[in-house]
Design a protein around this motif. Structure first.
Motif, PDB file in Angstrom:
ATOM      1  N   PHE A 124      54.215  28.902-116.215  1.00 53.60           N
ATOM      2  CA  PHE A 124      53.349  28.458-115.127  1.00 53.60           C
ATOM      3  C   PHE A 124      54.159  28.024-113.902  1.00 53.60           C
ATOM      4  N   VAL A 125      55.165  27.163-114.129  1.00 54.90           N
ATOM      5  CA  VAL A 125      55.929  26.648-112.991  1.00 54.90           C
ATOM      6  C   VAL A 125      56.863  27.709-112.415  1.00 54.90           C
ATOM      7  N   SER A 126      57.266  28.681-113.227  1.00 57.02           N
ATOM      8  CA  SER A 126      58.110  29.759-112.716  1.00 57.02           C
ATOM      9  C   SER A 126      57.392  30.567-111.646  1.00 57.02           C
ATOM     10  N   VAL A 127      56.112  30.806-111.854  1.00 62.66           N
ATOM     11  CA  VAL A 127      55.329  31.558-110.865  1.00 62.66           C
ATOM     12  C   VAL A 127      55.271  30.796-109.546  1.00 62.66           C
TER      13      VAL A 127
ATOM     14  N   VAL B 283      58.896  20.420-110.925  1.00 59.62           N
ATOM     15  CA  VAL B 283      59.799  21.388-111.543  1.00 59.62           C
ATOM     16  C   VAL B 283      60.012  22.579-110.611  1.00 59.62           C
ATOM     17  N   SER B 284      58.941  23.041-109.985  1.00 64.18           N
ATOM     18  CA  SER B 284      59.054  24.170-109.068  1.00 64.18           C
ATOM     19  C   SER B 284      59.908  23.815-107.851  1.00 64.18           C
ATOM     20  N   THR B 285      59.690  22.607-107.297  1.00 63.59           N
ATOM     21  CA  THR B 285      60.454  22.166-106.134  1.00 63.59           C
ATOM     22  C   THR B 285      61.938  22.092-106.443  1.00 63.59           C
TER      23      THR B 285
ATOM     24  N   ILE C   6      60.950  37.056-103.817  1.00 62.68           N
ATOM     25  CA  ILE C   6      60.743  36.371-105.093  1.00 62.68           C
ATOM     26  C   ILE C   6      62.008  35.575-105.383  1.00 62.68           C
ATOM     27  N   ASN C   7      61.857  34.279-105.597  1.00 63.81           N
ATOM     28  CA  ASN C   7      63.015  33.416-105.808  1.00 63.81           C
ATOM     29  C   ASN C   7      63.495  33.543-107.255  1.00 63.81           C
ATOM     30  N   LEU C   8      64.296  34.568-107.518  1.00 57.53           N
ATOM     31  CA  LEU C   8      64.745  34.840-108.883  1.00 57.53           C
ATOM     32  C   LEU C   8      65.676  33.753-109.447  1.00 57.53           C
ATOM     33  N   PRO C   9      66.590  33.155-108.659  1.00 57.93           N
ATOM     34  CA  PRO C   9      67.405  32.075-109.230  1.00 57.93           C
ATOM     35  C   PRO C   9      66.563  30.908-109.732  1.00 57.93           C
ATOM     36  N   ALA C  10      65.466  30.588-109.035  1.00 55.52           N
ATOM     37  CA  ALA C  10      64.594  29.493-109.468  1.00 55.52           C
ATOM     38  C   ALA C  10      63.946  29.821-110.813  1.00 55.52           C
ATOM     39  N   VAL C  11      63.502  31.052-110.978  1.00 55.70           N
ATOM     40  CA  VAL C  11      62.907  31.479-112.247  1.00 55.70           C
ATOM     41  C   VAL C  11      63.942  31.411-113.365  1.00 55.70           C
ATOM     42  N   PHE C  12      65.146  31.827-113.059  1.00 60.63           N
ATOM     43  CA  PHE C  12      66.228  31.831-114.059  1.00 60.63           C
ATOM     44  C   PHE C  12      66.513  30.432-114.598  1.00 60.63           C
ATOM     45  N   ILE C  13      66.647  29.442-113.705  1.00 62.46           N
ATOM     46  CA  ILE C  13      67.029  28.106-114.170  1.00 62.46           C
ATOM     47  C   ILE C  13      65.902  27.449-114.952  1.00 62.46           C
ATOM     48  N   ILE C  14      64.650  27.723-114.613  1.00 61.69           N
ATOM     49  CA  ILE C  14      63.527  27.187-115.390  1.00 61.69           C
ATOM     50  C   ILE C  14      63.573  27.736-116.816  1.00 61.69           C
ATOM     51  N   ALA C  15      63.872  29.013-116.951  1.00 56.96           N
ATOM     52  CA  ALA C  15      63.963  29.634-118.276  1.00 56.96           C
ATOM     53  C   ALA C  15      65.084  29.001-119.101  1.00 56.96           C
ATOM     54  N   VAL C  16      66.216  28.715-118.473  1.00 57.64           N
ATOM     55  CA  VAL C  16      67.346  28.113-119.184  1.00 57.64           C
ATOM     56  C   VAL C  16      66.980  26.723-119.696  1.00 57.64           C
ATOM     57  N   VAL C  17      66.379  25.895-118.831  1.00 55.95           N
ATOM     58  CA  VAL C  17      66.034  24.521-119.220  1.00 55.95           C
ATOM     59  C   VAL C  17      64.946  24.514-120.289  1.00 55.95           C
ATOM     60  N   ALA C  18      63.958  25.383-120.172  1.00 57.40           N
ATOM     61  CA  ALA C  18      62.902  25.458-121.188  1.00 57.40           C
ATOM     62  C   ALA C  18      63.494  25.840-122.543  1.00 57.40           C
TER      63      ALA C  18
ATOM     64  N   ALA D 134      57.415  28.440-108.467  1.00 61.44           N
ATOM     65  CA  ALA D 134      58.748  28.379-107.867  1.00 61.44           C
ATOM     66  C   ALA D 134      59.141  29.699-107.221  1.00 61.44           C
ATOM     67  N   ALA D 135      58.717  30.793-107.810  1.00 59.73           N
ATOM     68  CA  ALA D 135      59.111  32.108-107.300  1.00 59.73           C
ATOM     69  C   ALA D 135      58.437  32.441-105.984  1.00 59.73           C
ATOM     70  N   LEU D 136      57.252  31.863-105.720  1.00 60.44           N
ATOM     71  CA  LEU D 136      56.436  32.348-104.611  1.00 60.44           C
ATOM     72  C   LEU D 136      56.084  31.313-103.547  1.00 60.44           C
ATOM     73  N   THR D 137      56.582  30.054-103.671  1.00 60.81           N
ATOM     74  CA  THR D 137      56.134  28.999-102.770  1.00 60.81           C
ATOM     75  C   THR D 137      57.297  28.339-102.033  1.00 60.81           C
ATOM     76  N   PRO D 138      57.167  28.058-100.715  1.00 63.31           N
ATOM     77  CA  PRO D 138      58.222  27.379 -99.957  1.00 63.31           C
ATOM     78  C   PRO D 138      58.415  25.935-100.413  1.00 63.31           C
ATOM     79  N   LEU D 139      59.624  25.383-100.188  1.00 59.31           N
ATOM     80  CA  LEU D 139      60.007  24.067-100.687  1.00 59.31           C
ATOM     81  C   LEU D 139      59.147  22.934-100.154  1.00 59.31           C
ATOM     82  N   ASP D 140      58.980  22.836 -98.822  1.00 61.18           N
ATOM     83  CA  ASP D 140      58.308  21.666 -98.278  1.00 61.18           C
ATOM     84  C   ASP D 140      56.839  21.605 -98.671  1.00 61.18           C
ATOM     85  N   VAL D 141      56.212  22.763 -98.875  1.00 57.44           N
ATOM     86  CA  VAL D 141      54.798  22.795 -99.250  1.00 57.44           C
ATOM     87  C   VAL D 141      54.595  22.212-100.638  1.00 57.44           C
ATOM     88  N   ILE D 142      55.389  22.660-101.621  1.00 57.93           N
ATOM     89  CA  ILE D 142      55.189  22.191-102.985  1.00 57.93           C
ATOM     90  C   ILE D 142      55.655  20.750-103.157  1.00 57.93           C
ATOM     91  N   ALA D 143      56.700  20.311-102.418  1.00 53.43           N
ATOM     92  CA  ALA D 143      57.155  18.924-102.527  1.00 53.43           C
ATOM     93  C   ALA D 143      56.074  17.974-102.033  1.00 53.43           C
TER      94      ALA D 143
END
Length: 470
Positions: free
Chosen positions: A370-373, A118-120, A156-168, A375-384
């Motif tokens: 949990f996943v918003s935190v 979800v974060s990725t 802080i990746n605010l767009p990522a936090v926003f879309i998680i909130a919408v889907v939840a 997504a907001a703070l971690t680079p893409l390739d690391v979490i994938a």
């Protein structure tokens, strides 16, 4: 030691207490759409760039290898899901077949998988959304579009936090409503990929395929511990194919689980494999891989490189609209796994309570925070990469469950039987183990550390509180 391997008697959805039953509102078209929505997303829209950067044009082989391993795992999932049509996916199957401590490790790994997926995807969606807004002349502050980088500026990746909130929020409204919206968005996504193929295919240049495998066919360590080569790319592209396991978490909300789960799992895998191979071939043929390998929106970048800026804006917009289907599929699956673990006593029981709409609203919202935190703070390739480790563990467990039950109870009713089970299941296990060895060393160590913490939690908290023990 005997208590570590105690097994759970699985209650099917209709056998659950009335207050714990979820509404059966899904049929096989909903499940296929859920699977395609979860599978086709970040892998082809975002990670194709990461894969090409690590394998060159041979990323086509990486897709084929990862897809073949996932196909073996999908067949095993189809057999287990129809035999045990209950929520919880690999965690539930392991608890019924392999024992409690194995189930805990699988469940703990699934928490890692689903949360990081979800974060990725949220981070991938952010890249396309920022690109789309830029095309409209709207530029967000740089610090608000990415997480902090090593040695770089804070963000802080605010767009990522926003879309998680919408889907939840959407998931808390109800399963049937979410499934309908998901189906529409999946169609948007498929049409978008078809548009990309139609526009980019005339620019296919065989010269872009040379050298075909610049980093070799194995898995070679590069700078920063990154694994290059066909297998190194396959280990991270593997992320692009899973999602069908989210279908198995919908067992208690499926009208005819014995039929529909197998159709949903296998049907979505077949459709997605065909889509991936076509899009990947067109992408590496239209533009040299070195151009888009490090882009967060590779398909849109390819279109801009061939002079199709207007179509690139459409693709970026459609990705921003349709990528949330992946979020929906995995956030849905994560909440159902948390729900079952709470029922089993491994998480606070209050989290298992359902809303008046028959959805696990509490656990959905907790998961979203949990996943918003992350997504907001971690680079893409690391979490994938780390998410892949959790998935590989779950796939190995499900394939092992198939083999154990074939030997322990060969006459058991199997609405779907894995063909050539003694070939397919071992291939799934060996393939997943090899892909795990192809992950970055830091990923392997992080995964083992995560499960070491998980076992400490199990012995300190979960084991004594398990409902099976009581």
């Amino acid at each position: 030691m005997t208590g570590l391997f105690r097994k759970k008697i699985i209650l099917h959805g209709d056998d659950q207490p009335v207050e714990e039953r979820m509404a059966r509102t899904l049929s096989w078209p909903h499940l296929v759409a859920l699977g395609v929505g979860a599978i086709v997303g970040t892998g082809i829209l975002t990670l194709i760039g990461v894969g090409a950067d690590r394998a060159g044009p041979a990323v086509l082989l990486s897709f084929a290898i990862a897809g073949a391993i996932c196909a073996c795992a999908a067949l095993c999932y189809a057999e287990m899901a129809t035999m045990i049509p209950a929520s919880g996916s690999a965690y539930t199957y392991s608890y019924a077949v392999l024992g409690e401590v194995i189930a805990w490790v699988v469940g703990w790994s699934l928490i890692l998988e689903y949360s990081l997926v979800v974060s990725t995807v949220a981070v991938g969606w952010s890249g396309y959304a920022v690109g789309f807004l830029h095309g409209l002349g709207i530029d967000l502050p740089d610090w608000a579009t990415h997480g902090p980088s090593i040695g770089g500026a804070f963000g802080i990746n605010l767009p990522a936090v926003f879309i998680i909130a919408v889907v939840a929020g959407l998931l808390t409204l109800g399963t049937r409503e979410s499934a309908r919206i998901n189906t529409v968005l999946v169609l948007v996504k498929i049409v978008t990929l078809a548009l990309f193929v139609a526009v980019a295919l005339p620019h296919f240049d065989p010269a872009n395929l040379h050298p075909f495998a610049p980093y070799g066919y194995g898995s070679v360590a590069g700078d920063g511990g990154v694994k290059y080569g066909v297998m190194g790319a396959a280990a991270i592209i593997f992320f692009a194919f899973y999602g069908f396991d989210a279908i198995s978490t919908a067992a208690e909300e499926t009208r005819n689980p014995e039929r529909d789960l197998a159709i949903g799992i296998i049907g979505s895998m077949v459709a997605c494999t065909a889509i991936y191979m076509i899009v990947a071939a067109v992408a590496v043929g239209a533009v040299h891989f070195s151009v888009f390998g490090k882009s967060s929106e590779p398909l849109a970048l390819i279109l801009r490189q061939i002079g199709q800026g207007g179509v690139a804006t459409i693709v970026a917009a459609a990705a921003a609209i349709a990528l949330p289907t992946v979020l929906l599929g995995f956030l849905y699956g994560q909440s159902r796994i948390f729900l079952v673990m709470a029922r089993d006593g491994f998480l606070p029981p209050a989290l298992a309570r359902l809303s008046t709409r028959g959805t696990p609203a509490r656990i959905t919202l907790v998961t979203a925070v949990f996943v918003s935190v992350i997504a907001a703070l971690t680079p893409l390739d690391v979490i994938a990469s780390l998410a892949n480790a959790g998935t590989l563990c779950a796939f190995v467990a499900v394939a092992a469950c198939v083999l154990v039950l074939r030997r322990r109870d060969p006459a058991a009713r199997r609405p779907f039987r894995t063909p050539l089970a003694w070939v397919v299941a071992p291939l799934a296990i060996l393939g997943c183990v090899y892909l795990f060895t192809s992950l970055q060393v830091v990923t392997q160590i992080s995964f083992l550390a995560w499960n070491a913490v998980g076992l400490a939690v199990y012995f300190a908290y979960g084991r004594a509180r398990a409902t099976v023990a009581q």
